[in-house]
Design a protein around this motif. Structure first.
Motif, mmCIF file in Angstrom:
data_model
loop_
_atom_site.group_PDB
_atom_site.id
_atom_site.type_symbol
_atom_site.label_atom_id
_atom_site.label_comp_id
_atom_site.label_asym_id
_atom_site.label_seq_id
_atom_site.Cartn_x
_atom_site.Cartn_y
_atom_site.Cartn_z
ATOM 1 N N GLY A 215 37.411 12.282 46.625
ATOM 2 C CA GLY A 215 38.351 11.154 46.650
ATOM 3 C C GLY A 215 38.337 10.457 47.997
ATOM 4 N N ARG A 216 38.340 11.244 49.083
ATOM 5 C CA ARG A 216 38.375 10.669 50.436
ATOM 6 C C ARG A 216 37.099 9.884 50.750
ATOM 7 N NH1 ARG A 216 40.693 11.316 55.789
ATOM 8 N NH2 ARG A 216 42.484 12.270 54.759
ATOM 9 N N TYR A 217 35.975 10.334 50.228
ATOM 10 C CA TYR A 217 34.698 9.651 50.483
ATOM 11 C C TYR A 217 34.733 8.212 49.965
ATOM 12 C CZ TYR A 217 29.624 8.789 50.277
ATOM 13 O OH TYR A 217 28.364 8.274 50.434
ATOM 14 N N PHE A 218 35.341 8.041 48.788
ATOM 15 C CA PHE A 218 35.365 6.702 48.184
ATOM 16 C C PHE A 218 36.610 5.898 48.571
ATOM 17 C CE2 PHE A 218 32.586 9.123 45.295
ATOM 18 C CZ PHE A 218 31.457 8.306 45.338
ATOM 19 N N ASP A 219 37.632 6.574 49.093
ATOM 20 C CA ASP A 219 38.875 5.880 49.453
ATOM 21 C C ASP A 219 39.535 6.640 50.603
ATOM 22 O OD1 ASP A 219 41.416 4.774 49.675
ATOM 23 O OD2 ASP A 219 41.663 4.525 47.515
ATOM 24 N N HIS A 220 39.539 6.027 51.786
ATOM 25 C CA HIS A 220 40.034 6.724 52.983
ATOM 26 C C HIS A 220 41.546 6.966 52.953
ATOM 27 C CE1 HIS A 220 38.936 8.469 56.788
ATOM 28 N NE2 HIS A 220 39.999 7.920 57.353
ATOM 29 N N ASP A 221 42.251 6.344 52.017
ATOM 30 C CA ASP A 221 43.703 6.534 51.920
ATOM 31 C C ASP A 221 44.087 7.779 51.127
ATOM 32 O OD1 ASP A 221 44.386 4.209 53.378
ATOM 33 O OD2 ASP A 221 43.996 2.972 51.618
ATOM 34 N N VAL A 222 43.076 8.499 50.608
ATOM 35 C CA VAL A 222 43.366 9.736 49.859
ATOM 36 C C VAL A 222 43.854 10.812 50.839
ATOM 37 C CG1 VAL A 222 42.324 11.652 48.557
ATOM 38 C CG2 VAL A 222 41.807 9.284 47.933
ATOM 39 N N VAL A 223 45.051 11.371 50.555
ATOM 40 C CA VAL A 223 45.611 12.399 51.440
ATOM 41 C C VAL A 223 45.816 13.737 50.723
ATOM 42 C CG1 VAL A 223 46.792 10.712 52.912
ATOM 43 C CG2 VAL A 223 48.002 11.717 50.953
ATOM 44 N N ALA A 224 45.721 13.713 49.389
ATOM 45 C CA ALA A 224 45.946 14.948 48.623
ATOM 46 C C ALA A 224 45.174 14.875 47.316
ATOM 47 C CB ALA A 224 47.438 15.144 48.340
ATOM 48 N N ALA A 225 44.964 16.038 46.721
ATOM 49 C CA ALA A 225 44.319 16.113 45.405
ATOM 50 C C ALA A 225 45.125 17.063 44.540
ATOM 51 C CB ALA A 225 42.884 16.609 45.537
ATOM 52 N N PRO A 450 61.724 1.973 44.002
ATOM 53 C CA PRO A 450 60.789 0.840 43.880
ATOM 54 C C PRO A 450 59.980 0.558 45.137
ATOM 55 C CG PRO A 450 63.096 0.099 43.920
ATOM 56 C CD PRO A 450 63.123 1.579 43.789
ATOM 57 N N GLU A 451 60.593 0.715 46.323
ATOM 58 C CA GLU A 451 59.876 0.351 47.554
ATOM 59 C C GLU A 451 58.766 1.343 47.876
ATOM 60 O OE1 GLU A 451 60.808 -0.882 52.191
ATOM 61 O OE2 GLU A 451 62.467 -0.302 50.893
ATOM 62 N N ALA A 452 59.092 2.638 47.917
ATOM 63 C CA ALA A 452 58.085 3.648 48.270
ATOM 64 C C ALA A 452 57.009 3.771 47.207
ATOM 65 C CB ALA A 452 58.763 4.994 48.486
ATOM 66 N N SER A 453 57.399 3.643 45.936
ATOM 67 C CA SER A 453 56.424 3.876 44.860
ATOM 68 C C SER A 453 55.302 2.840 44.829
ATOM 69 C CB SER A 453 57.117 3.953 43.496
ATOM 70 O OG SER A 453 57.740 2.735 43.181
ATOM 71 N N THR A 454 55.528 1.663 45.409
ATOM 72 C CA THR A 454 54.445 0.659 45.432
ATOM 73 C C THR A 454 53.313 1.083 46.358
ATOM 74 O OG1 THR A 454 55.609 -0.558 47.170
ATOM 75 C CG2 THR A 454 55.957 -1.311 44.901
ATOM 76 N N SER A 455 53.609 2.005 47.299
ATOM 77 C CA SER A 455 52.580 2.455 48.248
ATOM 78 C C SER A 455 51.846 3.704 47.784
ATOM 79 C CB SER A 455 53.223 2.761 49.607
ATOM 80 O OG SER A 455 53.891 1.625 50.089
ATOM 81 N N ILE A 456 52.351 4.340 46.711
ATOM 82 C CA ILE A 456 51.759 5.600 46.240
ATOM 83 C C ILE A 456 50.893 5.330 45.013
ATOM 84 C CG2 ILE A 456 52.225 7.982 45.542
ATOM 85 C CD1 ILE A 456 53.441 7.244 48.301
ATOM 86 N N VAL A 457 49.643 5.749 45.073
ATOM 87 C CA VAL A 457 48.695 5.502 43.971
ATOM 88 C C VAL A 457 48.091 6.826 43.513
ATOM 89 C CG1 VAL A 457 46.540 4.339 43.306
ATOM 90 C CG2 VAL A 457 48.100 3.239 44.939
ATOM 91 N N ILE A 458 48.051 7.019 42.195
ATOM 92 C CA ILE A 458 47.324 8.174 41.656
ATOM 93 C C ILE A 458 46.003 7.661 41.103
ATOM 94 C CG2 ILE A 458 47.266 9.927 39.845
ATOM 95 C CD1 ILE A 458 50.158 10.379 40.206
ATOM 96 N N LYS A 459 44.915 8.244 41.582
ATOM 97 C CA LYS A 459 43.585 7.761 41.198
ATOM 98 C C LYS A 459 42.832 8.874 40.494
ATOM 99 C CE LYS A 459 40.701 4.588 43.751
ATOM 100 N NZ LYS A 459 40.106 4.286 45.057
ATOM 101 N N LEU A 460 42.371 8.603 39.284
ATOM 102 C CA LEU A 460 41.609 9.602 38.540
ATOM 103 C C LEU A 460 40.237 9.762 39.179
ATOM 104 C CD1 LEU A 460 41.754 11.490 36.077
ATOM 105 C CD2 LEU A 460 40.716 9.663 34.735
ATOM 106 N N ALA A 461 39.946 10.979 39.633
ATOM 107 C CA ALA A 461 38.670 11.254 40.292
ATOM 108 C C ALA A 461 37.844 12.102 39.351
ATOM 109 C CB ALA A 461 38.915 12.001 41.599
ATOM 110 N N ASN A 462 37.196 11.448 38.394
ATOM 111 C CA ASN A 462 36.420 12.175 37.393
ATOM 112 C C ASN A 462 35.346 13.022 38.037
ATOM 113 O OD1 ASN A 462 36.670 12.458 34.709
ATOM 114 N ND2 ASN A 462 36.242 10.320 34.257
ATOM 115 N N ASP A 463 35.353 14.320 37.708
ATOM 116 C CA ASP A 463 34.390 15.245 38.291
ATOM 117 C C ASP A 463 34.336 15.116 39.805
ATOM 118 O OD1 ASP A 463 32.322 17.102 38.564
ATOM 119 O OD2 ASP A 463 30.896 15.496 38.746
ATOM 120 N N GLY A 464 35.504 15.021 40.413
ATOM 121 C CA GLY A 464 35.554 14.935 41.868
ATOM 122 C C GLY A 464 35.005 16.170 42.542
ATOM 123 N N SER A 465 35.199 17.343 41.918
ATOM 124 C CA SER A 465 34.867 18.580 42.626
ATOM 125 C C SER A 465 33.370 18.761 42.821
ATOM 126 C CB SER A 465 35.449 19.790 41.893
ATOM 127 O OG SER A 465 34.881 19.938 40.627
#
Length: 485
Positions: A215-225, A450-465
């Motif tokens: 996830g981090r490789y494709f998007d530097h804003d990834v902080v957790a999985a 509403p304010e904080a949730s606009t900054s939080i994104v869940i991104k499906l990382a198919n076969d990320g591992s």
């Protein structure tokens, strides 16, 4: 003649009266049955409830346990394992790297050619190999010899599109998601040597850390999985100074990771999270007691793909036993543990047909229950809804707990904007069970506001591992210093 007519009339009237009595009795019995069904459902719904206040308590408890697990070994049910991954991929990596992803009954080998910031993943190939059953129960030498042999064949088939600089050793990221007592890196290394395969294991990770890296490789804003599949787990990036139990310890590979490193990936093993605030029901207690690990993995048992279908089965069994939901006899198949898998539950839950035809078909095929009424089918869907949404809402609360720990759950007090925060998500439960994933997303918004949730994104990382392990091999390459100098 008149006497016969009168007799016939009396007999007919008596028969009609008897039928009417039977109808009334049937209706009363039916009415009593449905009121009992409603009572069982109501009790389950109340015990499994996840109001927002309870979810906040769960999130707070998760944060507290994270602190405790980072403070000392054994300080919490959350293991908070130091991964020794302090170099997540940046996108600058170049070269040829391999990955080995060892799952349950199979493994995958993968190779990638990385082209740096501009070209990223130039080419990738993978192969899936089934592990013969006898090797699953045999000695580790035989298993690792089989794996190393398959890996050697895969390397031998390397095409001209893949380039290894002259004089360099091939490097491998190894995804191994089982807790083991032995040093699996040494085992695999010895097996590769026996095959004459010159390859170095430069990163050992579990699937969650692999997903985080990918996830981090494709998007530097990834902080957790987060993995939500058959099992569940989470990993995140922690500041080094927030890990009291870490004193620059030696990783398995023998290389020193400096305590001055600013960040470290933590493997939470969050499936083992436990709190008095979790909405446990009698069904959950019974499932746990009958499991191979009673008292362990309680969070996982409430929300992972391994267990959701089994919770559904247990509730339906109680309804069949105590309310005759499926008729006067309890369907024998319904008494078989784990006969209802979560994919089947998902199919039932997503049935949008007016007569709930899919529900009827699944009950007949899986449980041998024919000719169910629409009312009965609606009850089954209702139970699916309670079970799935409780799991999804608890998963969302867990994520909020992580965000609280790293200070990303609310805008900063100085009035500045909350930075974009991405959670890399992997696993079949999240990917394929739409009602579950939609509920998780909406609960996250509900909890964060509403304010904080606009900054939080869940991104499906198919076969990320899989790709993540090869990227970690690159970011932990023995040749990095040569390239930088």
């Amino acid at each position: 003649m008149g006497k016969v007519a009168v007799t016939t009339t009396v007999v007919c009237a008596a028969a009609a009266c008897a039928v009417a009595v039977l109808v009334v009795r049937h209706r009363m019995r039916s009415s009593g049955r449905w009121s009992r069904v409603a009572a069982v459902i109501k009790e389950f719904e109340e015990r499994a409830a996840t109001p927002i206040g309870k979810l906040r308590q769960v999130a707070d408890a998760m944060t507290v346990e994270m602190h405790a697990g980072l403070a000392s070994e054994g300080g919490s049910k959350l293991k908070m394992l130091i991964s020794y991954v302090d170099n997540l991929p940046t996108g600058d990596e170049t070269g040829l790297f391999y990955a080995l992803d060892l799952g349950g009954t199979n493994f995958r080998v993968l190779r990638v050619q990385l082209g740096g910031k501009e070209k990223r993943v130039v080419k990738q190939e993978f192969e899936e190999v089934s592990i013969p059953p006898h090797l699953m129960v045999g000695g580790s030498d035989e298993l690792f010899d089989f794996i190393a042999s398959a890996l050697a064949k895969f390397v031998a088939a390397e095409g001209d599109d893949f380039h290894l600089p002259i004089g360099r050793q091939r490097e491998l990221g190894f995804t191994f998601s089982f807790p083991v007592g032995e040093d699996v890196v040494a085992e695999l290394t010895r097996a590769m040597e026996r095959q004459g395969l010159d390859m170095r294991v430069s990163a050992l990770v579990n699937d969650t850390i692999g997903t985080l890296a990918g996830g981090r490789y494709f998007d530097h804003d990834v902080v957790a999985a987060v993995i939500l599949g058959t099992g569940t787990n989470a990993a995140y990036v922690e500041r080094a100074h927030a890990i009291p139990k870490w004193h620059g310890l030696l990783p398995k590979s023998g290389e020193m990771v400096s305590a001055s490193s600013s960040n470290m990936v933590i493997n939470m093993e969050w499936g083992n999270f436990r709190s008095s605030h979790l909405p446990l029901t009698d069904y959950d207690q019974a499932l746990d007691a009958a499991s191979l690990n009673p008292g362990e993995q309680i969070f996982e048992k409430l929300m992972s793909g391994m267990y959701l279908g089994e919770i559904l089965r247990r509730v339906l069994l109680k309804l069949a036993t105590e309310t005759a939901l499926f008729g006067d006899t309890v369907p024998p198949k319904l008494e078989t543990p784990f006969i209802l898998r979560t994919p089947a539950m998902s199919s039932i839950h997503h049935d949008n047909s007016p007569d709930l035809k899919v529900v009827g078909t699944k009950l007949k095929e899986l449980l041998g229950i024919p000719n169910t009424s629409l009312k009965t089918r609606k009850v089954v869907v209702q139970i699916c809804d309670i079970v799935a949404k409780r799991g999804a809402r608890l998963a969302a609360a867990g994520i909020v707990g992580i965000l609280k720990k790293i200070g990303r759950d609310a805008p900063p007090k100085d009035g500045s904007k909350l930075p974009k925060t991405v959670i890399a998500m992997d696993g079949g439960l999240y990917e394929h069970y739409t009602i579950f994933s939609d509920c998780l997303q909406s609960t996250l918004k509900e909890m964060l506001g509403p304010e904080a949730s606009t900054s939080i994104v869940i991104k499906l990382a198919n076969d990320g591992s899989g790709i993540g392990a090869s990227l970690l091999a690159a970011s932990h390459s023995q040749y990095l210093e040569l390239e930088e100098s």
